[in-house]
Scaffold this active site. Structure first.
Site, PDB file in Angstrom:
ATOM      1  N   ARG A   1     -11.388   8.315  -2.273  1.00  0.00           N
ATOM      2  CA  ARG A   1     -11.694   9.725  -2.001  1.00  0.00           C
ATOM      3  C   ARG A   1     -13.201   9.947  -1.905  1.00  0.00           C
ATOM      4  O   ARG A   1     -13.705  10.588  -0.978  1.00  0.00           O
ATOM      5  CB  ARG A   1     -11.088  10.588  -3.118  1.00  0.00           C
ATOM      6  CG  ARG A   1     -10.908  12.042  -2.744  1.00  0.00           C
ATOM      7  CD  ARG A   1     -10.358  12.835  -3.918  1.00  0.00           C
ATOM      8  NE  ARG A   1      -9.128  12.269  -4.476  1.00  0.00           N
ATOM      9  CZ  ARG A   1      -8.594  12.631  -5.632  1.00  0.00           C
ATOM     10  NH1 ARG A   1      -9.170  13.569  -6.360  1.00  0.00           N
ATOM     11  NH2 ARG A   1      -7.489  12.062  -6.081  1.00  0.00           N
TER      12      ARG A   1
ATOM     13  N   ASP B   1       0.874  -1.156   0.000  1.00  0.00           N
ATOM     14  CA  ASP B   1       0.000   0.000   0.000  1.00  0.00           C
ATOM     15  C   ASP B   1       0.929   1.230   0.000  1.00  0.00           C
ATOM     16  O   ASP B   1       2.129   1.102   0.284  1.00  0.00           O
ATOM     17  CB  ASP B   1      -0.881  -0.042   1.255  1.00  0.00           C
ATOM     18  CG  ASP B   1      -1.687   1.220   1.428  1.00  0.00           C
ATOM     19  OD1 ASP B   1      -2.324   1.649   0.448  1.00  0.00           O
ATOM     20  OD2 ASP B   1      -1.683   1.789   2.543  1.00  0.00           O
ATOM     21  N   LEU B   2       0.404   2.387  -0.321  1.00  0.00           N
ATOM     22  CA  LEU B   2       1.264   3.576  -0.407  1.00  0.00           C
ATOM     23  C   LEU B   2       1.149   4.464   0.838  1.00  0.00           C
ATOM     24  O   LEU B   2       2.072   4.568   1.639  1.00  0.00           O
ATOM     25  CB  LEU B   2       0.893   4.381  -1.659  1.00  0.00           C
ATOM     26  CG  LEU B   2       1.667   5.678  -1.857  1.00  0.00           C
ATOM     27  CD1 LEU B   2       3.123   5.405  -2.201  1.00  0.00           C
ATOM     28  CD2 LEU B   2       1.022   6.532  -2.950  1.00  0.00           C
ATOM     29  N   ASP B   3      -0.052   5.085   0.981  1.00  0.00           N
ATOM     30  CA  ASP B   3      -0.250   6.076   2.049  1.00  0.00           C
ATOM     31  C   ASP B   3      -0.177   5.413   3.427  1.00  0.00           C
ATOM     32  O   ASP B   3      -0.965   4.518   3.730  1.00  0.00           O
ATOM     33  CB  ASP B   3      -1.622   6.745   1.892  1.00  0.00           C
ATOM     34  CG  ASP B   3      -1.733   7.514   0.574  1.00  0.00           C
ATOM     35  OD1 ASP B   3      -0.855   8.338   0.314  1.00  0.00           O
ATOM     36  OD2 ASP B   3      -2.706   7.275  -0.177  1.00  0.00           O
TER      37      ASP B   3
ATOM     38  N   LYS C   1      -8.860   5.421   6.237  1.00  0.00           N
ATOM     39  CA  LYS C   1      -7.594   4.899   5.708  1.00  0.00           C
ATOM     40  C   LYS C   1      -7.864   3.797   4.687  1.00  0.00           C
ATOM     41  O   LYS C   1      -8.633   2.865   4.961  1.00  0.00           O
ATOM     42  CB  LYS C   1      -6.717   4.364   6.846  1.00  0.00           C
ATOM     43  CG  LYS C   1      -6.070   5.476   7.649  1.00  0.00           C
ATOM     44  CD  LYS C   1      -5.077   4.918   8.650  1.00  0.00           C
ATOM     45  CE  LYS C   1      -4.442   6.054   9.442  1.00  0.00           C
ATOM     46  NZ  LYS C   1      -3.612   5.542  10.538  1.00  0.00           N
ATOM     47  N   GLY C   2      -7.218   3.903   3.550  1.00  0.00           N
ATOM     48  CA  GLY C   2      -7.365   2.890   2.509  1.00  0.00           C
ATOM     49  C   GLY C   2      -8.628   3.029   1.680  1.00  0.00           C
ATOM     50  O   GLY C   2      -8.822   2.319   0.700  1.00  0.00           O
ATOM     51  N   VAL C   3      -9.495   3.945   2.091  1.00  0.00           N
ATOM     52  CA  VAL C   3     -10.805   4.106   1.446  1.00  0.00           C
ATOM     53  C   VAL C   3     -10.702   5.168   0.356  1.00  0.00           C
ATOM     54  O   VAL C   3      -9.957   6.138   0.491  1.00  0.00           O
ATOM     55  CB  VAL C   3     -11.831   4.511   2.540  1.00  0.00           C
ATOM     56  CG1 VAL C   3     -13.147   4.905   1.942  1.00  0.00           C
ATOM     57  CG2 VAL C   3     -11.990   3.383   3.543  1.00  0.00           C
TER      58      VAL C   3
ATOM     59  N   LYS D   1     -10.992  -0.854  -1.591  1.00  0.00           N
ATOM     60  CA  LYS D   1     -10.779  -1.709  -0.424  1.00  0.00           C
ATOM     61  C   LYS D   1     -11.924  -1.455   0.563  1.00  0.00           C
ATOM     62  O   LYS D   1     -12.338  -0.302   0.683  1.00  0.00           O
ATOM     63  CB  LYS D   1      -9.439  -1.372   0.259  1.00  0.00           C
ATOM     64  CG  LYS D   1      -8.222  -1.529  -0.646  1.00  0.00           C
ATOM     65  CD  LYS D   1      -6.989  -0.917   0.034  1.00  0.00           C
ATOM     66  CE  LYS D   1      -5.823  -0.835  -0.938  1.00  0.00           C
ATOM     67  NZ  LYS D   1      -4.653  -0.129  -0.409  1.00  0.00           N
TER      68      LYS D   1
ATOM     69  N   THR E   1       2.043   9.990   4.119  1.00  0.00           N
ATOM     70  CA  THR E   1       1.012  10.888   3.582  1.00  0.00           C
ATOM     71  C   THR E   1      -0.322  10.761   4.307  1.00  0.00           C
ATOM     72  O   THR E   1      -1.191  11.603   4.123  1.00  0.00           O
ATOM     73  CB  THR E   1       0.779  10.587   2.090  1.00  0.00           C
ATOM     74  OG1 THR E   1       0.790   9.175   1.937  1.00  0.00           O
ATOM     75  CG2 THR E   1       1.830  11.217   1.213  1.00  0.00           C
TER      76      THR E   1
ATOM     77  N   SER F   1      -2.627   0.580  -4.302  1.00  0.00           N
ATOM     78  CA  SER F   1      -3.092   1.753  -3.555  1.00  0.00           C
ATOM     79  C   SER F   1      -4.429   2.266  -4.067  1.00  0.00           C
ATOM     80  O   SER F   1      -4.712   2.193  -5.261  1.00  0.00           O
ATOM     81  CB  SER F   1      -2.043   2.872  -3.701  1.00  0.00           C
ATOM     82  OG  SER F   1      -2.559   4.103  -3.251  1.00  0.00           O
ATOM     83  N   ALA F   2      -5.229   2.818  -3.166  1.00  0.00           N
ATOM     84  CA  ALA F   2      -6.509   3.430  -3.557  1.00  0.00           C
ATOM     85  C   ALA F   2      -6.315   4.830  -4.131  1.00  0.00           C
ATOM     86  O   ALA F   2      -7.229   5.405  -4.707  1.00  0.00           O
ATOM     87  CB  ALA F   2      -7.427   3.514  -2.338  1.00  0.00           C
TER      88      ALA F   2
ATOM     89  N   GLU G   1       0.051  -3.326   4.663  1.00  0.00           N
ATOM     90  CA  GLU G   1      -1.085  -2.403   4.768  1.00  0.00           C
ATOM     91  C   GLU G   1      -1.148  -1.704   6.120  1.00  0.00           C
ATOM     92  O   GLU G   1      -0.870  -2.323   7.141  1.00  0.00           O
ATOM     93  CB  GLU G   1      -2.388  -3.195   4.605  1.00  0.00           C
ATOM     94  CG  GLU G   1      -3.064  -3.065   3.280  1.00  0.00           C
ATOM     95  CD  GLU G   1      -3.614  -1.685   2.974  1.00  0.00           C
ATOM     96  OE1 GLU G   1      -3.690  -0.841   3.884  1.00  0.00           O
ATOM     97  OE2 GLU G   1      -3.962  -1.451   1.810  1.00  0.00           O
ATOM     98  N   ASP G   2      -1.582  -0.446   6.126  1.00  0.00           N
ATOM     99  CA  ASP G   2      -1.788   0.260   7.401  1.00  0.00           C
ATOM    100  C   ASP G   2      -3.266   0.469   7.697  1.00  0.00           C
ATOM    101  O   ASP G   2      -3.602   1.105   8.693  1.00  0.00           O
ATOM    102  CB  ASP G   2      -1.087   1.629   7.380  1.00  0.00           C
ATOM    103  CG  ASP G   2      -1.793   2.621   6.478  1.00  0.00           C
ATOM    104  OD1 ASP G   2      -2.234   2.216   5.374  1.00  0.00           O
ATOM    105  OD2 ASP G   2      -1.933   3.796   6.870  1.00  0.00           O
TER     106      ASP G   2
HETATM  107  C1  BG6 Z   1      -5.631   5.817   0.276  1.00  0.00           C
HETATM  108  C2  BG6 Z   1      -5.608   6.639   1.551  1.00  0.00           C
HETATM  109  O1  BG6 Z   1      -4.368   5.265   0.067  1.00  0.00           O
HETATM  110  O2  BG6 Z   1      -5.980   6.616  -0.839  1.00  0.00           O
HETATM  111  C3  BG6 Z   1      -6.930   7.370   1.730  1.00  0.00           C
HETATM  112  O3  BG6 Z   1      -5.400   5.776   2.650  1.00  0.00           O
HETATM  113  C4  BG6 Z   1      -7.221   8.196   0.481  1.00  0.00           C
HETATM  114  O4  BG6 Z   1      -6.829   8.207   2.865  1.00  0.00           O
HETATM  115  C5  BG6 Z   1      -7.236   7.279  -0.732  1.00  0.00           C
HETATM  116  O5  BG6 Z   1      -8.470   8.854   0.600  1.00  0.00           O
HETATM  117  C6  BG6 Z   1      -7.494   8.037  -2.034  1.00  0.00           C
HETATM  118  O6  BG6 Z   1      -6.394   8.874  -2.270  1.00  0.00           O
HETATM  119  P1  BG6 Z   1      -6.393  10.086  -3.302  1.00  0.00           P
HETATM  120  O7  BG6 Z   1      -4.947  10.534  -3.303  1.00  0.00           O
HETATM  121  O8  BG6 Z   1      -6.823   9.542  -4.625  1.00  0.00           O
HETATM  122  O9  BG6 Z   1      -7.343  11.107  -2.768  1.00  0.00           O
HETATM  123 MG    MG Z   2      -2.668   3.222   3.583  1.00  0.00          MG
END
Ligand code: BG6
Ligand code: MG
Length: 217
Positions: free
Chosen positions: A49, A9-11, A45-47, A145, A17, A114-115, A169-170
């Site tokens: 936008r 996962d990224l964020d 988190k992971g959800v 996710k 971030t 990543s989402a 994953e976090d």
């Molecule tokens: C996920 C984050 O990786 O990406 C969420 O955990 C975030 O917090 C989601 O809302 C969507 O990211 P972005 O950068 O497309 O707004």
């Molecule tokens: Mg994350």
């Protein structure tokens, strides 16, 4: 022996971030008169936008037009991006680079799952794009996710079976997605929150490279 796919996962896993997403959402929530705490943020988190905004609006019992929602989504993303302007390799979380280097050295595969729709520029700015054999992000999937789509696509792109994929994953949603996909889930963060993960580490500095090696063998 078949090669393993290590899906990151990224964020909140590779880069710090998650705090910027929180600050940008909190600013919007404040403007809308909604109380939004770090505890609430765990649900985001992971959800995606779009889904994140719906969760925040539900917290404030606000029903909004699509037009207003679109405006707020843009505003949140602009605020979020303002934190990333000066981003460089110093934002990579401690312990991540040695793990990426070790996986490459062992000739295993690395993917991003990543989402976020902002994933690629973040990988570029932090200089770690070349580590990735496949990238699946919020631009590529239609189911967020805890749906496993993002991880299933990453494993498919790498021609690795789900059982041979390991997910870092976090987020609770991300751990659930990995478990649903029959992948090995590794929680990065608070083990009480991520208790559904098969393994847990507070961060990558707590992960011995022997742990990675054992997953490969
Ligand atoms: C996920 C984050 O990786 O990406 C969420 O955990 C975030 O917090 C989601 O809302 C969507 O990211 P972005 O950068 O497309 O707004
Ligand atoms: Mg994350």
């Amino acid at each position: 022996m078949s090669r393993k796919a290590f899906i990151f996962d990224l964020d909140g896993v590779i880069v710090d971030t998650a705090k910027y997403h929180f600050l940008a959402w909190q600013k919007l929530a404040q403007e809308l008169g909604i109380e939004f705490t770090p505890e609430h943020n765990e649900e985001l988190k992971g959800v995606s936008r779009v889904r994140s905004l719906d969760i925040i609006l539900a917290l404030g019992h606000i029903e909004a037009s699509q037009e207003d929602k679109n405006k707020w989504l843009i505003q949140k993303n602009e605020d979020y991006l303002s934190y990333l302007v000066d981003m460089d390799e110093s934002e990579i979380l401690p312990g991540v680079l040695p793990v990426l280097e070790f996986i490459k050295e062992k000739k295993q595969l690395i993917a991003l799952g990543s989402a976020s729709k902002n994933a690629r520029p973040i990988l570029e700015k932090t200089g770690i794009l070349p580590f990735f054999d496949a990238i699946v992000d919020g631009n590529d999937v239609s189911n967020a996710k805890p749906d496993p789509e993002v991880f299933l696509r990453a494993a498919q792109l790498l021609h690795v079976s789900n059982e041979n994929a390991i997910v870092f994953e976090d987020s609770v949603a991300g751990i659930q997605a990995a478990n649903t996909a029959n992948m090995i889930s590794v929680g990065i963060g608070d083990a009480t929150i991520l208790h559904e993960a098969k393994y847990n580490f507070k961060d990558f500095t707590f992960m011995d490279l022997a742990f990675i090696e054992a997953l490969i063998d």
